[in-house]
Design a protein around this motif. Structure first.
Motif, PDB file in Angstrom:
ATOM      1  N   GLN A  98       0.823  -1.205   0.000  1.00  0.00           N
ATOM      2  CA  GLN A  98       0.000   0.000   0.000  1.00  0.00           C
ATOM      3  C   GLN A  98       0.863   1.265   0.000  1.00  0.00           C
ATOM      4  OE1 GLN A  98      -2.136   0.733   3.707  1.00  0.00           O
ATOM      5  NE2 GLN A  98      -0.844  -0.756   4.767  1.00  0.00           N
ATOM      6  N   TYR A  99       2.149   1.114   0.209  1.00  0.00           N
ATOM      7  CA  TYR A  99       3.063   2.251   0.293  1.00  0.00           C
ATOM      8  C   TYR A  99       3.880   2.457  -0.989  1.00  0.00           C
ATOM      9  CZ  TYR A  99       1.909   1.439   5.169  1.00  0.00           C
ATOM     10  OH  TYR A  99       1.226   1.228   6.351  1.00  0.00           O
ATOM     11  N   TRP A 100       3.943   1.448  -1.813  1.00  0.00           N
ATOM     12  CA  TRP A 100       4.626   1.530  -3.109  1.00  0.00           C
ATOM     13  C   TRP A 100       4.087   0.400  -3.985  1.00  0.00           C
ATOM     14  CZ3 TRP A 100       7.078  -1.871  -6.253  1.00  0.00           C
ATOM     15  CH2 TRP A 100       7.824  -1.367  -7.315  1.00  0.00           C
ATOM     16  N   CYS A 101       3.806   0.721  -5.217  1.00  0.00           N
ATOM     17  CA  CYS A 101       3.319  -0.343  -6.081  1.00  0.00           C
ATOM     18  C   CYS A 101       3.583  -0.061  -7.549  1.00  0.00           C
ATOM     19  CB  CYS A 101       1.818  -0.598  -5.860  1.00  0.00           C
ATOM     20  SG  CYS A 101       0.735   0.778  -6.341  1.00  0.00           S
ATOM     21  N   GLY A 102       3.659  -1.155  -8.297  1.00  0.00           N
ATOM     22  CA  GLY A 102       3.719  -1.085  -9.743  1.00  0.00           C
ATOM     23  C   GLY A 102       2.516  -1.870 -10.273  1.00  0.00           C
ATOM     24  N   ILE A 103       1.821  -1.329 -11.257  1.00  0.00           N
ATOM     25  CA  ILE A 103       0.599  -1.959 -11.773  1.00  0.00           C
ATOM     26  C   ILE A 103       0.751  -2.213 -13.274  1.00  0.00           C
ATOM     27  CG2 ILE A 103      -1.908  -1.779 -11.954  1.00  0.00           C
ATOM     28  CD1 ILE A 103      -1.824   0.329  -9.751  1.00  0.00           C
ATOM     29  N   GLN A 104       0.314  -3.383 -13.692  1.00  0.00           N
ATOM     30  CA  GLN A 104       0.395  -3.753 -15.099  1.00  0.00           C
ATOM     31  C   GLN A 104      -0.954  -4.277 -15.581  1.00  0.00           C
ATOM     32  OE1 GLN A 104       2.327  -7.560 -16.231  1.00  0.00           O
ATOM     33  NE2 GLN A 104       3.680  -6.332 -17.527  1.00  0.00           N
ATOM     34  N   ALA A 105      -1.333  -3.895 -16.801  1.00  0.00           N
ATOM     35  CA  ALA A 105      -2.535  -4.427 -17.440  1.00  0.00           C
ATOM     36  C   ALA A 105      -2.112  -5.457 -18.485  1.00  0.00           C
ATOM     37  CB  ALA A 105      -3.335  -3.307 -18.098  1.00  0.00           C
ATOM     38  N   ILE A 106      -2.812  -6.567 -18.539  1.00  0.00           N
ATOM     39  CA  ILE A 106      -2.471  -7.667 -19.442  1.00  0.00           C
ATOM     40  C   ILE A 106      -3.705  -8.050 -20.254  1.00  0.00           C
ATOM     41  CG2 ILE A 106      -1.563 -10.035 -19.577  1.00  0.00           C
ATOM     42  CD1 ILE A 106      -0.454  -9.619 -16.731  1.00  0.00           C
ATOM     43  N   GLY A 107      -3.497  -8.370 -21.518  1.00  0.00           N
ATOM     44  CA  GLY A 107      -4.597  -8.881 -22.344  1.00  0.00           C
ATOM     45  C   GLY A 107      -5.529  -7.839 -22.903  1.00  0.00           C
ATOM     46  N   HIS A 108      -5.114  -6.590 -23.000  1.00  0.00           N
ATOM     47  CA  HIS A 108      -5.975  -5.550 -23.576  1.00  0.00           C
ATOM     48  C   HIS A 108      -5.971  -5.659 -25.098  1.00  0.00           C
ATOM     49  CE1 HIS A 108      -2.039  -3.462 -23.849  1.00  0.00           C
ATOM     50  NE2 HIS A 108      -1.918  -3.756 -22.553  1.00  0.00           N
ATOM     51  N   ARG A 109      -7.147  -5.525 -25.670  1.00  0.00           N
ATOM     52  CA  ARG A 109      -7.318  -5.652 -27.121  1.00  0.00           C
ATOM     53  C   ARG A 109      -6.570  -4.561 -27.886  1.00  0.00           C
ATOM     54  NH1 ARG A 109     -12.210  -7.517 -29.638  1.00  0.00           N
ATOM     55  NH2 ARG A 109     -13.341  -6.963 -27.739  1.00  0.00           N
ATOM     56  N   ASN A 110      -6.646  -3.341 -27.387  1.00  0.00           N
ATOM     57  CA  ASN A 110      -6.020  -2.182 -28.026  1.00  0.00           C
ATOM     58  C   ASN A 110      -4.858  -1.678 -27.184  1.00  0.00           C
ATOM     59  OD1 ASN A 110      -8.223  -2.276 -29.889  1.00  0.00           O
ATOM     60  ND2 ASN A 110      -9.472  -1.105 -28.426  1.00  0.00           N
ATOM     61  N   SER A 134      -8.018 -11.398 -12.605  1.00  0.00           N
ATOM     62  CA  SER A 134      -8.908 -11.205 -13.750  1.00  0.00           C
ATOM     63  C   SER A 134      -9.905 -10.078 -13.505  1.00  0.00           C
ATOM     64  CB  SER A 134      -9.681 -12.482 -14.042  1.00  0.00           C
ATOM     65  OG  SER A 134      -8.803 -13.550 -14.364  1.00  0.00           O
ATOM     66  N   THR A 135     -10.355  -9.480 -14.582  1.00  0.00           N
ATOM     67  CA  THR A 135     -11.431  -8.492 -14.537  1.00  0.00           C
ATOM     68  C   THR A 135     -12.521  -8.950 -15.504  1.00  0.00           C
ATOM     69  OG1 THR A 135     -10.727  -7.077 -16.388  1.00  0.00           O
ATOM     70  CG2 THR A 135      -9.649  -6.732 -14.258  1.00  0.00           C
ATOM     71  N   ARG A 136     -13.594  -8.205 -15.586  1.00  0.00           N
ATOM     72  CA  ARG A 136     -14.675  -8.539 -16.515  1.00  0.00           C
ATOM     73  C   ARG A 136     -14.798  -7.512 -17.634  1.00  0.00           C
ATOM     74  NH1 ARG A 136     -19.585 -10.353 -12.342  1.00  0.00           N
ATOM     75  NH2 ARG A 136     -18.439 -12.070 -11.329  1.00  0.00           N
ATOM     76  N   VAL A 137     -13.747  -6.770 -17.863  1.00  0.00           N
ATOM     77  CA  VAL A 137     -13.826  -5.688 -18.835  1.00  0.00           C
ATOM     78  C   VAL A 137     -12.858  -5.914 -19.996  1.00  0.00           C
ATOM     79  CG1 VAL A 137     -14.612  -4.022 -17.149  1.00  0.00           C
ATOM     80  CG2 VAL A 137     -12.150  -4.293 -17.549  1.00  0.00           C
ATOM     81  N   GLN A 138     -13.211  -5.315 -21.150  1.00  0.00           N
ATOM     82  CA  GLN A 138     -12.369  -5.350 -22.328  1.00  0.00           C
ATOM     83  C   GLN A 138     -12.712  -4.154 -23.218  1.00  0.00           C
ATOM     84  OE1 GLN A 138      -9.646  -5.695 -24.046  1.00  0.00           O
ATOM     85  NE2 GLN A 138      -9.631  -7.952 -23.853  1.00  0.00           N
ATOM     86  N   PHE A 139     -11.720  -3.603 -23.885  1.00  0.00           N
ATOM     87  CA  PHE A 139     -11.944  -2.487 -24.785  1.00  0.00           C
ATOM     88  C   PHE A 139     -12.739  -2.927 -26.018  1.00  0.00           C
ATOM     89  CE2 PHE A 139      -7.885  -1.011 -22.741  1.00  0.00           C
ATOM     90  CZ  PHE A 139      -8.445   0.082 -22.091  1.00  0.00           C
ATOM     91  N   ALA A 140     -13.442  -1.980 -26.600  1.00  0.00           N
ATOM     92  CA  ALA A 140     -14.233  -2.258 -27.794  1.00  0.00           C
ATOM     93  C   ALA A 140     -13.329  -2.492 -28.996  1.00  0.00           C
ATOM     94  CB  ALA A 140     -15.176  -1.091 -28.080  1.00  0.00           C
ATOM     95  N   ARG A 141     -13.864  -3.224 -29.959  1.00  0.00           N
ATOM     96  CA  ARG A 141     -13.108  -3.506 -31.184  1.00  0.00           C
ATOM     97  C   ARG A 141     -13.238  -2.343 -32.170  1.00  0.00           C
ATOM     98  NH1 ARG A 141     -13.911  -8.772 -35.189  1.00  0.00           N
ATOM     99  NH2 ARG A 141     -11.930  -8.518 -36.314  1.00  0.00           N
ATOM    100  N   HIS A 142     -12.179  -2.053 -32.888  1.00  0.00           N
ATOM    101  CA  HIS A 142     -12.171  -0.961 -33.878  1.00  0.00           C
ATOM    102  C   HIS A 142     -11.704  -1.502 -35.228  1.00  0.00           C
ATOM    103  CE1 HIS A 142     -12.824   2.500 -31.121  1.00  0.00           C
ATOM    104  NE2 HIS A 142     -12.330   1.652 -30.240  1.00  0.00           N
TER     105      HIS A 142
END
Length: 338
Positions: A258-270, A330-338
């Protein structure tokens, strides 16, 4: 009442009228009658008067006369011509192949092959302005020219820090177009001069001598375009927004608290343009590293809601994730397709 004199001959009538003094009276009556008829005709004309209808309507007493009247009909304006952008291209594309050099660097750790050198050229095509307002050097709808080389991807890990993978259809992006990991996770359609094509995902970086426009493909991907003995081949490539049933995952970097963190997103369409965390003051944008993590050096927002924004400007909010270091959530979200 009609008098007999009305049936008299004209000379006799004139003499009688002169004798009795009737001529002036009759004449005046006749003139008045004619004037009345003329005035009635003029009054009932369609234009309403002798001024041809041009006389302006007088404002009512005490009212202020306005200027030009407002039209109630809306004119259809012609379609404006697009104004060409004067900005520099967002990606340098196109390279001349020069044999001899062997690319090294991050993608070359596992043994890159091929060569790269030469000058950059302009992209072969450009997208319409504003199609992807947050895109960097790699813009959708744009074909880039370059060369393809190949390397042994080993366990599939690379500079994007996604970790080992069984997916062999991957590639390392040259440093210029890698753009401090902004290319990480992007799906790219690659075409060879033979007409063969493949889709790869960017998981690694290929530093100099890899040049702008160059892709260092996994050997498996390269082999679908040409024989590995070719070493390097001219290609064109473009960004994709593919169909997928996968959703985005989030991973906190090893050592995160909670005092230092690095965050990464994986599997995004765009391609991902921003990562923000919610704080008491609103959304705070985190800085991106070249190894594809977004850092909160002071712990701001660690464990709070996360907002992801892709290059098209779409925003997704992820809530309820605990700070669990090196765990893919895991999350339940994904970017829309273009």
């Amino acid at each position: 009442m009609a008098s007999p004199s009305h049936r008299r001959s004209r000379p006799e009538r004139s003499r009688a009228e002169r004798r009795t003094g009737r001529v002036p009276v009759v004449t005046l009556v006749a003139v008045a009658a004619v004037a009345l008829v003329v005035s009635l005709v003029v009054a009932f004309r369609p234009d309403g008067g002798s001024d041809g209808g041009a006389r302006a309507v007088e404002p009512a007493a005490g009212a202020q006369a306005s200027g030009s009247p407002k039209a109630t009909r809306t004119a259809v304006s012609p379609t404006p011509k697009p104004t060409p952008s004067t900005a520099s291209p967002s990606a340098t594309a196109g390279t001349k192949a020069t044999a001899g050099a062997t690319p090294t660097g991050k993608s070359g750790k596992s043994g890159a092959s091929g060569s790269s050198s030469g000058s950059s050229a302009a992209p072969a095509a450009r997208t319409a302005s504003g199609a992807a307002p947050l895109a960097g050097r790699i813009a959708p709808g744009t074909a880039y020219r370059g060369v393809a080389t190949s390397y042994d991807i080993g366990d599939g890990n690379g500079a994007c820090s996604y970790g080992p993978t069984s997916d062999v259809m991957t590639a390392a992006m040259n440093t210029a177009d890698y753009e401090t990991s902004k290319a990480c996770g992007a799906y790219v359609l690659v075409r060879a001069g033979s007409g063969a094509s493949i889709t790869v995902r960017i998981t690694n970086e290929c530093p100099a001598p890899c040049e702008a426009g160059q892709l260092d493909l996994s050997r498996q991907a390269f082999a679908k375009l040409a024989d590995l003995s070719a070493g390097r081949i001219p290609i064109t490539w473009s960004l994709l927004s593919p169909a997928t049933s996968d959703t985005i995952s989030i991973r906190y970097k090893t050592g995160s608290t909670q005092y230092w963190c690095g965050i990464q997103a994986i599997g995004h369409r765009n391609p991902l343009a921003r990562l923000e965390v919610r704080t008491g003051a609103g959304w705070t944008r985190l800085a991106r590293t070249d190894y594809n993590y977004f850092l909160s050096e002071q712990g701001t927002g660690c464990g709070a809601a996360i907002r992801l924004t892709d290059i098209y400007g779409e925003q997704l909010t992820v809530e309820g994730l605990a700070v669990r270091a090196n765990v893919v959530q895991s999350t339940r979200v994904q970017f829309a397709r273009h």
